[in-house]
Design a protein around this motif. Structure first.
Motif, mmCIF file in Angstrom:
data_model
loop_
_atom_site.group_PDB
_atom_site.id
_atom_site.type_symbol
_atom_site.label_atom_id
_atom_site.label_comp_id
_atom_site.label_asym_id
_atom_site.label_seq_id
_atom_site.Cartn_x
_atom_site.Cartn_y
_atom_site.Cartn_z
ATOM 1 N N GLN A 471 -8.583 -9.989 -10.221
ATOM 2 C CA GLN A 471 -9.079 -8.645 -10.503
ATOM 3 C C GLN A 471 -8.523 -7.983 -8.533
ATOM 4 O OE1 GLN A 471 -13.022 -8.155 -8.849
ATOM 5 N NE2 GLN A 471 -13.498 -7.303 -10.276
ATOM 6 N N ALA A 486 -7.990 -13.370 -6.201
ATOM 7 C CA ALA A 486 -7.707 -14.728 -7.458
ATOM 8 C C ALA A 486 -9.257 -15.298 -7.360
ATOM 9 C CB ALA A 486 -6.983 -15.347 -6.604
ATOM 10 N N LEU A 487 -9.688 -15.562 -8.411
ATOM 11 C CA LEU A 487 -10.525 -16.369 -9.223
ATOM 12 C C LEU A 487 -10.243 -17.192 -10.132
ATOM 13 C CD1 LEU A 487 -12.443 -13.012 -9.318
ATOM 14 C CD2 LEU A 487 -13.530 -14.650 -7.544
ATOM 15 N N PRO A 500 -16.637 -20.321 -12.342
ATOM 16 C CA PRO A 500 -16.073 -21.101 -10.737
ATOM 17 C C PRO A 500 -17.924 -21.323 -9.950
ATOM 18 C CG PRO A 500 -15.407 -18.823 -10.606
ATOM 19 C CD PRO A 500 -15.968 -19.296 -11.812
ATOM 20 N N ILE A 513 -11.563 -30.356 -4.601
ATOM 21 C CA ILE A 513 -11.032 -28.686 -4.770
ATOM 22 C C ILE A 513 -9.736 -29.089 -3.559
ATOM 23 C CG2 ILE A 513 -12.572 -29.225 -2.102
ATOM 24 C CD1 ILE A 513 -13.188 -26.333 -4.225
ATOM 25 N N ASN A 545 -10.334 -17.175 -2.516
ATOM 26 C CA ASN A 545 -11.344 -18.600 -2.331
ATOM 27 C C ASN A 545 -11.320 -19.755 -2.084
ATOM 28 O OD1 ASN A 545 -13.823 -15.989 -3.039
ATOM 29 N ND2 ASN A 545 -12.516 -16.290 -4.478
ATOM 30 N N ILE A 546 -11.483 -19.049 -0.403
ATOM 31 C CA ILE A 546 -11.803 -20.814 0.377
ATOM 32 C C ILE A 546 -13.037 -21.650 0.252
ATOM 33 C CG2 ILE A 546 -11.024 -22.483 2.284
ATOM 34 C CD1 ILE A 546 -8.448 -20.961 1.258
ATOM 35 N N ALA A 547 -12.607 -22.636 0.271
ATOM 36 C CA ALA A 547 -14.157 -23.321 -0.127
ATOM 37 C C ALA A 547 -14.107 -24.686 1.465
ATOM 38 C CB ALA A 547 -14.151 -24.584 -1.608
ATOM 39 N N GLN A 550 -11.901 -27.284 2.161
ATOM 40 C CA GLN A 550 -10.672 -26.398 2.682
ATOM 41 C C GLN A 550 -10.887 -26.374 4.112
ATOM 42 O OE1 GLN A 550 -10.818 -24.383 -1.418
ATOM 43 N NE2 GLN A 550 -8.434 -24.714 -1.008
ATOM 44 N N GLU A 577 -10.586 -15.963 1.429
ATOM 45 C CA GLU A 577 -12.105 -15.610 1.356
ATOM 46 C C GLU A 577 -13.081 -16.855 1.846
ATOM 47 O OE1 GLU A 577 -13.214 -13.269 -1.357
ATOM 48 O OE2 GLU A 577 -11.981 -11.703 -1.558
ATOM 49 N N ARG A 631 -22.039 -8.218 -3.588
ATOM 50 C CA ARG A 631 -22.046 -7.462 -4.683
ATOM 51 C C ARG A 631 -23.462 -7.053 -4.867
ATOM 52 N NH1 ARG A 631 -20.509 -10.899 -8.868
ATOM 53 N NH2 ARG A 631 -23.254 -11.610 -9.570
ATOM 54 N N GLU A 664 -18.318 -5.630 -3.474
ATOM 55 C CA GLU A 664 -17.955 -5.931 -4.108
ATOM 56 C C GLU A 664 -18.976 -5.986 -5.354
ATOM 57 O OE1 GLU A 664 -17.437 -10.899 -3.479
ATOM 58 O OE2 GLU A 664 -18.919 -9.625 -2.858
ATOM 59 N N GLY A 665 -18.334 -5.912 -6.439
ATOM 60 C CA GLY A 665 -18.935 -5.174 -7.712
ATOM 61 C C GLY A 665 -19.711 -4.499 -8.304
ATOM 62 N N VAL A 666 -18.526 -3.009 -7.888
ATOM 63 C CA VAL A 666 -18.722 -1.968 -8.153
ATOM 64 C C VAL A 666 -18.783 -2.060 -9.748
ATOM 65 C CG1 VAL A 666 -18.208 0.754 -8.053
ATOM 66 C CG2 VAL A 666 -17.773 -1.281 -5.898
ATOM 67 N N GLU A 667 -19.940 -0.982 -10.047
ATOM 68 C CA GLU A 667 -19.581 -1.438 -11.421
ATOM 69 C C GLU A 667 -20.185 0.510 -12.380
ATOM 70 O OE1 GLU A 667 -22.964 -3.700 -13.512
ATOM 71 O OE2 GLU A 667 -21.630 -5.848 -12.922
ATOM 72 N N GLY A 685 -14.161 -4.001 -8.474
ATOM 73 C CA GLY A 685 -15.176 -4.198 -9.689
ATOM 74 C C GLY A 685 -15.242 -3.827 -11.553
HETATM 75 P P1 C2E Z 1 -17.099 -13.582 -4.898
HETATM 76 O O1 C2E Z 1 -15.760 -14.540 -4.163
HETATM 77 O O2 C2E Z 1 -17.436 -13.133 -4.336
HETATM 78 O O3 C2E Z 1 -15.946 -12.790 -6.584
HETATM 79 C C1 C2E Z 1 -16.742 -12.363 -6.643
HETATM 80 C C2 C2E Z 1 -17.686 -12.574 -8.044
HETATM 81 O O4 C2E Z 1 -17.328 -11.267 -8.647
HETATM 82 C C3 C2E Z 1 -16.173 -12.770 -9.109
HETATM 83 O O5 C2E Z 1 -17.019 -14.294 -9.929
HETATM 84 C C4 C2E Z 1 -15.932 -11.560 -9.672
HETATM 85 O O6 C2E Z 1 -16.023 -12.278 -11.259
HETATM 86 C C5 C2E Z 1 -17.468 -11.384 -9.561
HETATM 87 N N1 C2E Z 1 -17.498 -9.241 -9.934
HETATM 88 C C6 C2E Z 1 -16.383 -8.030 -9.270
HETATM 89 N N2 C2E Z 1 -16.871 -7.777 -9.687
HETATM 90 C C7 C2E Z 1 -18.034 -7.668 -10.840
HETATM 91 C C8 C2E Z 1 -18.820 -6.038 -11.544
HETATM 92 O O7 C2E Z 1 -17.977 -5.130 -11.636
HETATM 93 N N3 C2E Z 1 -20.130 -6.506 -11.576
HETATM 94 C C9 C2E Z 1 -19.971 -8.786 -11.760
HETATM 95 N N4 C2E Z 1 -21.453 -8.834 -12.544
HETATM 96 N N5 C2E Z 1 -19.677 -9.756 -11.069
HETATM 97 C C10 C2E Z 1 -18.025 -9.384 -10.534
HETATM 98 P P2 C2E Z 1 -16.302 -15.038 -10.563
HETATM 99 O O8 C2E Z 1 -15.027 -15.084 -10.822
HETATM 100 O O9 C2E Z 1 -17.409 -16.097 -11.231
HETATM 101 O O10 C2E Z 1 -16.494 -16.373 -9.170
HETATM 102 C C11 C2E Z 1 -17.201 -16.430 -8.431
HETATM 103 C C12 C2E Z 1 -17.543 -17.397 -7.282
HETATM 104 O O11 C2E Z 1 -16.804 -17.963 -7.276
HETATM 105 C C13 C2E Z 1 -16.914 -16.515 -6.493
HETATM 106 O O12 C2E Z 1 -17.260 -15.352 -5.588
HETATM 107 C C14 C2E Z 1 -16.198 -17.460 -5.339
HETATM 108 O O13 C2E Z 1 -17.084 -18.233 -4.824
HETATM 109 C C15 C2E Z 1 -15.686 -18.671 -6.104
HETATM 110 N N6 C2E Z 1 -14.874 -18.911 -6.796
HETATM 111 C C16 C2E Z 1 -13.960 -17.745 -7.282
HETATM 112 N N7 C2E Z 1 -12.548 -18.124 -7.709
HETATM 113 C C17 C2E Z 1 -12.457 -19.558 -6.720
HETATM 114 C C18 C2E Z 1 -11.391 -20.358 -5.810
HETATM 115 O O14 C2E Z 1 -9.813 -20.409 -6.445
HETATM 116 N N8 C2E Z 1 -11.530 -20.819 -5.331
HETATM 117 C C19 C2E Z 1 -13.260 -21.055 -4.316
HETATM 118 N N9 C2E Z 1 -13.372 -21.881 -3.657
HETATM 119 N N10 C2E Z 1 -14.196 -20.384 -4.963
HETATM 120 C C20 C2E Z 1 -13.764 -19.617 -5.904
#
Ligand code: C2E
Ligand code: MG
Ligand code: MG
Length: 715
Positions: A471, A486-487, A500, A513, A545-547, A550, A577, A631, A664-667, A685
């Motif tokens: 994103q 990166a998500l 995730p 992880i 994103n880092i858990a 990690q 992050e 968000r 985050e999450g600007v719609e 967002g």
């Molecule tokens: P996050 O790091 O806070 O990621 C932002 C989340 O908000 C993402 O959900 C993203 O898809 C979503 N988002 C972004 N813009 C908008 C928007 O405008 N509206 C809404 N409603 N949502 C939006 P996502 O991808 O489902 O990821 C959820 C969480 O999972 C992430 O929160 C992050 O904490 C974790 N995550 C994702 N990828 C990884 C990864 O590679 N490693 C680790 N450790 N955690 C990950």
């Protein structure tokens, strides 16, 4: 010829038959003439085969007979009777003195005498015939008994051998009466030889717990076969020992039955070893508690009982909170000490419960519920166990545990009960740890799908089911592409795209992880390199994103370095992050680890800022570069419950602390407007782009006119 039975002492049966066959024609003739002397000789001949002497009351030889060499093969003829060694002579003198004063008295003795053909045994006997008018002397007979002695010694030797054997050797006759019983049998069963001989073996040495063994034995032995088996035997003193026995029927050369010979070995020692092995198979080495195998068996038994008695059984799944932190951070030695210390306390606090180590830092407690106790009464006692700190190795550790409780319903198996208690334990963790949670139906559903997912996640990496979505992050107000987040996504073959939020916690618990995280890092950094080349994005960065797992892992530093080197990306372009909650577990260690990481030049972001419970005090100590406004605050902007003041406060905080702030999450456009008013510098967002696969986002970047040929900003 003369044939006489020889009878000794009080025995009724003859022990030998003496047949003498000699040509005595001349001698008999001479004896006839000699009268008395002839009768004497007749008498002597009855008793003697090899030779004799007749002594007077003073011990002088009045008559002597030693067979001529040609007459006998025996060595007796070689004895120079009068030249016996002193010791042997003394024996004979003793015998002589004993019989001399007692007419009719007899003494006999065996002497080993050295002859010209070697040492040989002679039986000497002396009888007082002084009062007998026919003899008027003391008759001394001697016989070579070397052969008999040898046979006797052989028998004694064999018996000694059998006694020396550690095994009980018992021979029985056809009716089962004991005919032979060695010393080991006495030792093993407690009955002396005298007590045992003649008794029925079944009365003394019978298997206590299985008649099957003795039936089987009898059948095989009757068929002429040998039998081997083990059983337990009650000894004379009532104690029971395990033995292994072999019984073999013995026949002579003609096939006539002689005896059944039974050889039994006491296998108490072996049983002890076996029991120890069994104990090890069912117990955990570290804590000595029953292990999972044992637990399941025990539960199965209890469940069967509970179904009958309608009693309640509680199963508690206890997981030490943040045990990984102790184990990875302070070391396995202390980790082990913690587990032992926890075990000791649990055992002390719950003396009436069955406590098992399920694995790692998980314990399972099985407890029959007291009639009017609440289901979580036991859980409260377990929580109490963790109230006082654990002092180990000079360290004071404050530990807590999360507990899941499930109680048995009639349809439950040990498997379902444990699974339910486990699910409830995870719920307790989610609720904030250090508490217990009772299993309910909603959890049951979750538990089932979670288990399936866990198994599948293990293969997701190998099967290429994981994918990184990206994103864009935009700089406000110009909307220049500043970077990407990166998500991760899991393209599950059956469930479709799994979020995730669903599988990252699972990956954390299972340790997956680490490989997954490294793979995301590599992919993301590599992708940044590609975009920097293909698009006018030389300054763009990548956020990964880092858990928790990690952060505390020793391999993160290396993983970051190798990812950056592989893609030739400077460290400053990478932002890691972390969430507030992910560092709360072990703040001190997290801070240390994050500081080291940041020294390599990478940036750190606090994700979901505002949702955790970290205080600003920590924020100052954390080596952070970026704050990401969660968000939930952004979505409220421009609505009735306007979070504008909060967003403004965070932005100002960012300015003061020299942190970049990302919303985050600007719609909506309204949200963007408010953010601009609050002078928020960055945003991401759906308003601009959802997270997209790399190729799709490349398309988006092209649409934005960012291809290297175009090189224009966003409008
Ligand atoms: P996050 O790091 O806070 O990621 C932002 C989340 O908000 C993402 O959900 C993203 O898809 C979503 N988002 C972004 N813009 C908008 C928007 O405008 N509206 C809404 N409603 N949502 C939006 P996502 O991808 O489902 O990821 C959820 C969480 O999972 C992430 O929160 C992050 O904490 C974790 N995550 C994702 N990828 C990884 C990864 O590679 N490693 C680790 N450790 N955690 C990950
Ligand atoms: Mg994030
Ligand atoms: Mg976030």
């Amino acid at each position: 010829m003369d044939v006489r039975p020889l009878i000794r002492g009080a025995e009724l049966e003859p022990y030998a038959v003496v047949s003498t066959l000699r040509d005595v024609t001349d001698r008999v003739e001479a004896e006839r003439q000699l009268g008395v002397a002839g009768r004497r000789r007749d008498l002597v001949m009855l008793k003697s085969v090899d030779g004799y002497r007749i002594l007077d009351a003073q011990g002088a030889v009045i008559e002597a007979y030693t067979p001529l060499e040609s007459e006998s093969e025996t060595a007796a003829k070689l004895i120079p009777f009068e030249t016996l060694p002193d010791a042997d002579r003394a024996v004979l003198v003793g015998m002589f003195k004993a019989v001399r004063g007692h007419p009719g008295a007899t003494r006999s003795s065996d002497l080993l005498i050295r002859t010209r053909v070697g040492a040989r045994w002679f039986e000497f006997s002396m009888t007082n015939h002084l009062n007998s008018p026919e003899v008027c002397g003391i008759i001394v007979n001697f016989r070579d008994v070397t052969a008999r002695k040898a046979a006797e010694r052989a028998v004694i030797f064999q018996a000694r051998l059998l006694d020396a054997a550690g095994q009980a050797i018992i021979a029985t006759d056809a009716r089962g009466r004991i005919a032979f019983w060695n010393q080991a049998a006495t030792h093993m069963y407690g009955w002396t030889q005298t007590e045992a001989l003649g008794r029925f073996v079944a009365d003394l040495v019978a298997p206590v717990d299985s008649t099957a063994a003795s039936d089987d034995l009898a059948e095989r032995v009757a068929a002429g076969l040998s039998w081997t088996g083990d059983f337990r035997v009650r000894r004379r003193d009532g104690t029971v020992i395990p033995v292994i026995a072999t019984s073999t029927p013995v026949f002579d050369d003609d096939g006539t039955f002689l005896a059944v010979v039974g050889v039994t070995t006491d296998i108490t020692d072996r049983k002890v070893t076996e029991d120890e092995l069994a104990r090890r198979a069912t117990h955990d080495d570290l804590t000595g508690l029953p292990n999972k195998v044992h637990l399941v068996k025990h539960l199965d038994v209890l469940l069967t009982g509970a179904r009958k008695d309608r009693t309640e059984i509680d199963v508690l799944f206890v997981d030490i909170d943040r045990f990984k932190v102790v184990n990875d951070g302070i070391g396995h030695v202390v980790g082990d000490q913690v587990l032992r210390a926890v075990t000791r306390r649990l055992v002390r606090h719950l003396p009436d419960a069955f406590i098992a180590r399920f694995g790692g830092d998980e314990f399972v407690i099985v407890h029959p519920r007291q009639p009017d106790a609440a289901p979580d009464a036991t859980a409260d006692r377990v929580l109490d166990v963790f109230r006082a700190p654990f002092v180990l190795d000079g360290l004071e550790l404050h530990l807590s545990a999360s507990i899941g409780i499930a109680y048995a319903s009639p349809t439950d198996t040990s498997e379902t009960l444990l699974r339910d208690a486990d699910a409830a334990m995870y719920k307790a963790k989610e609720n904030g740890r250090a508490q217990s949670c009772l299993f309910d139906r909603v959890l049951r559903e979750r538990a089932r799908s979670r288990l399936d997912l866990e198994g599948e996640l293990r293969h997701a990496l190998d099967r290429d089911e994981l994918e990184v979505y990206y994103q864009p992050i935009l700089a406000l107000p110009a909307l220049r592409v500043a970077g990407f987040e990166a998500l991760i996504r899991w393209n599950h073959p059956a469930r479709g795209v799994v979020s995730p939020d669903e599988f990252i916690p699972l990956a954390e618990e299972t340790g997956l992880i680490i490989p997954i995280g490294e793979w995301v890092l590599d992919s993301a950094v590599h992708q940044l390199g590609v975009w920097q080349q293909d698009f006018a994005l030389a300054d763009a960065g990548m956020a990964v994103n880092i858990a928790t797992g990690q952060i505390l892992s020793s391999s993160l530093n290396r993983a970051v370095e190798s990812a950056l080197q592989g893609a030739r990306i400077p460290a400053s372009k990478l932002t890691l992050e972390i969430t507030e909650t992910s560092i709360m577990g072990d703040i001190e260690r997290s801070i240390r680890s994050l500081r080291t990481l940041r020294e390599t030049g990478i940036h750190l972001a606090i994700d979901d800022f505002g949702t955790g419970y970290s205080s600003l005090a920590y924020l100052k100590r954390l080596p952070v570069d970026v704050l990401k406004i969660d968000r939930s605050f952004v979505s409220d902007l421009g609505t009735r419950f306007d979070d504008r003041p909060l967003v403004e406060a965070i932005t100002m905080l960012g300015e003061t602390l020299k942190l970049r702030v990302v919303a985050e999450g600007v719609e909506t456009a309204a949200q963007l407007e408010t953010l601009n008013e609050a002078r928020c510098p960055f945003a991401q967002g759906y308003l601009w782009s959802r997270p997209l696969p790399a190729t799709a986002l490349s398309g988006w970047l092209t649409e934005q006119g960012l291809s290297n040929s175009a090189g224009r900003g966003l409008t």
